[in-house]
Design an enzyme around this catalytic site. Structure first.
Site, PDB file in Angstrom:
ATOM      1  N   GLU A  65      -5.400   9.712   8.484  1.00  0.00           N
ATOM      2  CA  GLU A  65      -3.980   9.748   8.863  1.00  0.00           C
ATOM      3  C   GLU A  65      -3.789  10.513  10.173  1.00  0.00           C
ATOM      4  OE1 GLU A  65      -0.970   8.732   7.192  1.00  0.00           O
ATOM      5  OE2 GLU A  65      -2.330   7.405   6.116  1.00  0.00           O
ATOM      6  N   CYS A 116      -3.582  -1.048  -2.273  1.00  0.00           N
ATOM      7  CA  CYS A 116      -3.844   0.363  -2.591  1.00  0.00           C
ATOM      8  C   CYS A 116      -4.785   0.459  -3.799  1.00  0.00           C
ATOM      9  CB  CYS A 116      -2.520   1.048  -2.899  1.00  0.00           C
ATOM     10  SG  CYS A 116      -2.680   2.786  -3.329  1.00  0.00           S
ATOM     11  N   ASN A 117      -5.948   1.061  -3.585  1.00  0.00           N
ATOM     12  CA  ASN A 117      -6.900   1.217  -4.697  1.00  0.00           C
ATOM     13  C   ASN A 117      -6.312   2.070  -5.806  1.00  0.00           C
ATOM     14  OD1 ASN A 117     -10.051   0.463  -3.853  1.00  0.00           O
ATOM     15  ND2 ASN A 117      -8.648   0.707  -2.138  1.00  0.00           N
ATOM     16  N   THR A 118      -5.572   3.121  -5.422  1.00  0.00           N
ATOM     17  CA  THR A 118      -5.017   4.022  -6.429  1.00  0.00           C
ATOM     18  C   THR A 118      -3.998   3.289  -7.305  1.00  0.00           C
ATOM     19  OG1 THR A 118      -5.345   5.873  -4.902  1.00  0.00           O
ATOM     20  CG2 THR A 118      -3.853   6.230  -6.744  1.00  0.00           C
ATOM     21  N   CYS A 136     -11.062   2.912  -1.265  1.00  0.00           N
ATOM     22  CA  CYS A 136      -9.791   3.451  -0.761  1.00  0.00           C
ATOM     23  C   CYS A 136      -9.448   2.696   0.515  1.00  0.00           C
ATOM     24  CB  CYS A 136      -9.941   4.947  -0.478  1.00  0.00           C
ATOM     25  SG  CYS A 136      -8.511   5.677   0.359  1.00  0.00           S
ATOM     26  N   THR A 137      -8.170   2.396   0.681  1.00  0.00           N
ATOM     27  CA  THR A 137      -7.718   1.632   1.859  1.00  0.00           C
ATOM     28  C   THR A 137      -8.127   2.266   3.186  1.00  0.00           C
ATOM     29  OG1 THR A 137      -5.673   2.887   1.606  1.00  0.00           O
ATOM     30  CG2 THR A 137      -5.667   0.587   0.865  1.00  0.00           C
ATOM     31  N   HIS A 138      -8.218   3.590   3.206  1.00  0.00           N
ATOM     32  CA  HIS A 138      -8.439   4.271   4.485  1.00  0.00           C
ATOM     33  C   HIS A 138      -9.910   4.289   4.914  1.00  0.00           C
ATOM     34  CE1 HIS A 138      -4.381   5.479   3.758  1.00  0.00           C
ATOM     35  NE2 HIS A 138      -4.344   6.320   4.773  1.00  0.00           N
ATOM     36  N   TYR A 191      -0.623   8.695  -2.692  1.00  0.00           N
ATOM     37  CA  TYR A 191      -0.588   8.398  -4.122  1.00  0.00           C
ATOM     38  C   TYR A 191      -1.800   9.015  -4.837  1.00  0.00           C
ATOM     39  CZ  TYR A 191       3.004   4.678  -3.754  1.00  0.00           C
ATOM     40  OH  TYR A 191       4.154   3.965  -3.560  1.00  0.00           O
ATOM     41  N   GLY A 192      -2.867   9.217  -4.052  1.00  0.00           N
ATOM     42  CA  GLY A 192      -4.165   9.574  -4.645  1.00  0.00           C
ATOM     43  C   GLY A 192      -4.210  10.899  -5.371  1.00  0.00           C
ATOM     44  N   ASP A 230       0.850  -1.192   0.000  1.00  0.00           N
ATOM     45  CA  ASP A 230       0.000   0.000   0.000  1.00  0.00           C
ATOM     46  C   ASP A 230       0.880   1.233   0.000  1.00  0.00           C
ATOM     47  OD1 ASP A 230      -2.296   1.601   0.056  1.00  0.00           O
ATOM     48  OD2 ASP A 230      -2.247   1.753   2.233  1.00  0.00           O
ATOM     49  N   SER A 231       0.280   2.362  -0.327  1.00  0.00           N
ATOM     50  CA  SER A 231       1.012   3.629  -0.262  1.00  0.00           C
ATOM     51  C   SER A 231       1.295   4.021   1.193  1.00  0.00           C
ATOM     52  CB  SER A 231       0.194   4.730  -0.943  1.00  0.00           C
ATOM     53  OG  SER A 231      -1.090   4.809  -0.353  1.00  0.00           O
TER      54      SER A 231
HETATM   55  N1  DGL Z   1      -3.894   3.781  -0.513  1.00  0.00           N
HETATM   56  C1  DGL Z   1      -4.643   4.807  -1.210  1.00  0.00           C
HETATM   57  C2  DGL Z   1      -5.861   4.152  -1.878  1.00  0.00           C
HETATM   58  O1  DGL Z   1      -6.327   3.113  -1.477  1.00  0.00           O
HETATM   59  C3  DGL Z   1      -5.082   5.924  -0.277  1.00  0.00           C
HETATM   60  C4  DGL Z   1      -3.923   6.749   0.259  1.00  0.00           C
HETATM   61  C5  DGL Z   1      -3.168   7.496  -0.839  1.00  0.00           C
HETATM   62  O2  DGL Z   1      -3.720   8.399  -1.485  1.00  0.00           O
HETATM   63  O3  DGL Z   1      -1.987   7.155  -1.011  1.00  0.00           O
HETATM   64  O4  DGL Z   1      -6.349   4.680  -2.834  1.00  0.00           O
END
Ligand code: DGL
Length: 276
Positions: free
Chosen positions: A155, A78-80, A193-195, A46-47, A14-15
């Site tokens: 975060e 990470c979805n992104t 999104c992971t969060h 990353y988003g 993940d990011s």
């Molecule tokens: N991990 C990113 C996602 O799932 C969210 C955090 C980021 O923007 O890096 O899209």
């Protein structure tokens, strides 16, 4: 070769540490595997970045997991990165790679009776339209919405804060208005999104009655169990889950906040330098 007594190592990327929600779901589903997790915390988020940068960063982490941690399967939590760089990651490592977009869309298809689905995600994920493509391929109508304020709020640890609740309410009101203007009747909302699973109870209380909130982490774990049969075949091999976590920035912060995402202590976190 993967023998019955030697559980394979699943690499999870993940990011940041939000991807620990996916690791948590994987452990629930496949408790006897070994896991190596890396959060690219030095380069999060990353988003808000370009496809080219996201791909470069994600490939470096994927190669670390495969070449330095011996991962035999990769889950891109990470979805992104899944939305923008899955093919590039697949081309860069010699092991099977699973992203979270297809499992999330599949879970939406299974949940929705109306065929109308909502997705919330980062800017980059929404702009890629990866969820739209995956939902259309399953005959679903979909509206995506970027919710860029939610990652920094999580975060910050504000997962149960009135400000976060208000931000969610505003985003979902806008999303519902867009759905209504297209005469859609959504009955599923994908947390793309992971969060966002950390905000699940706030999100759940803001959606219209009858809308099912879908956590793509659980859907990805289910898909991993299907995609990586070697892991299931080795289930008898290991008595305890073995987890090694790595971060590219402050391991102290990762250790402190990571347990909230993982639902258990993350243990000692290794610091990794992947370059700039
Ligand atoms: N991990 C990113 C996602 O799932 C969210 C955090 C980021 O923007 O890096 O899209």
């Amino acid at each position: 070769m993967t023998g019955a007594a030697t559980p394979p190592t699943i690499g999870v990327f993940d990011s940041g540490f939000g991807g620990l929600t996916v690791l948590r779901a994987l452990i629930d589903r496949l408790p006897h595997a070994r896991y190596a997790f890396i959060g690219d915390t030095a380069r999060l988020p990353y988003g808000s970045k370009s496809r080219r940068t996201i791909a470069r960063y994600a490939i470096e982490s994927a190669q670390f997991l495969v070449h330095e941690q011996g991962a035999e399967f990769l889950v891109i939590a990470c979805n992104t990165a899944s939305a923008l760089a899955l093919d590039a990651i697949r081309d860069s490592v010699p092991v099977p790679v699973l992203g979270v977009i297809e499992p999330g869309a599949e879970a939406a298809r299974a949940a929705s009776h109306t065929g109308d689905v909502l997705v919330i995600a980062t800017d980059a994920t929404v702009q890629s339209h990866a969820y739209t493509a995956a939902c259309h391929a399953r005959g679903l109508r979909v509206i995506e919405k970027a919710c860029p304020l939610l990652v920094p709020l999580v975060e910050e640890g504000w997962t149960d804060h009135p400000v976060t609740a208000e931000v969610i309410r505003i985003y979902l009101d806008e999303l519902n208005a867009a759905a209504a203007s297209q005469h859609m009747q959504p009955d599923a909302l994908v947390l793309g999104c992971t969060h966002y699973p950390l905000l699940r109870s706030l999100i759940q209380s803001s959606v219209a009655p009858g809308v099912q909130v879908i956590d793509s982490a659980a859907a990805a774990a289910e898909a991993a169990a299907r995609s990586f049969p070697g892991v299931l075949a080795a289930q008898a091999g290991e008595e305890h889950t073995i987890i090694r976590c790595f971060a590219t920035d402050s391991v102290e912060k990762f250790e402190r906040l990571g347990s909230r995402f993982l639902g258990r202590p993350v243990g000692e976190v290794g610091l990794v330098d992947l370059g700039g």
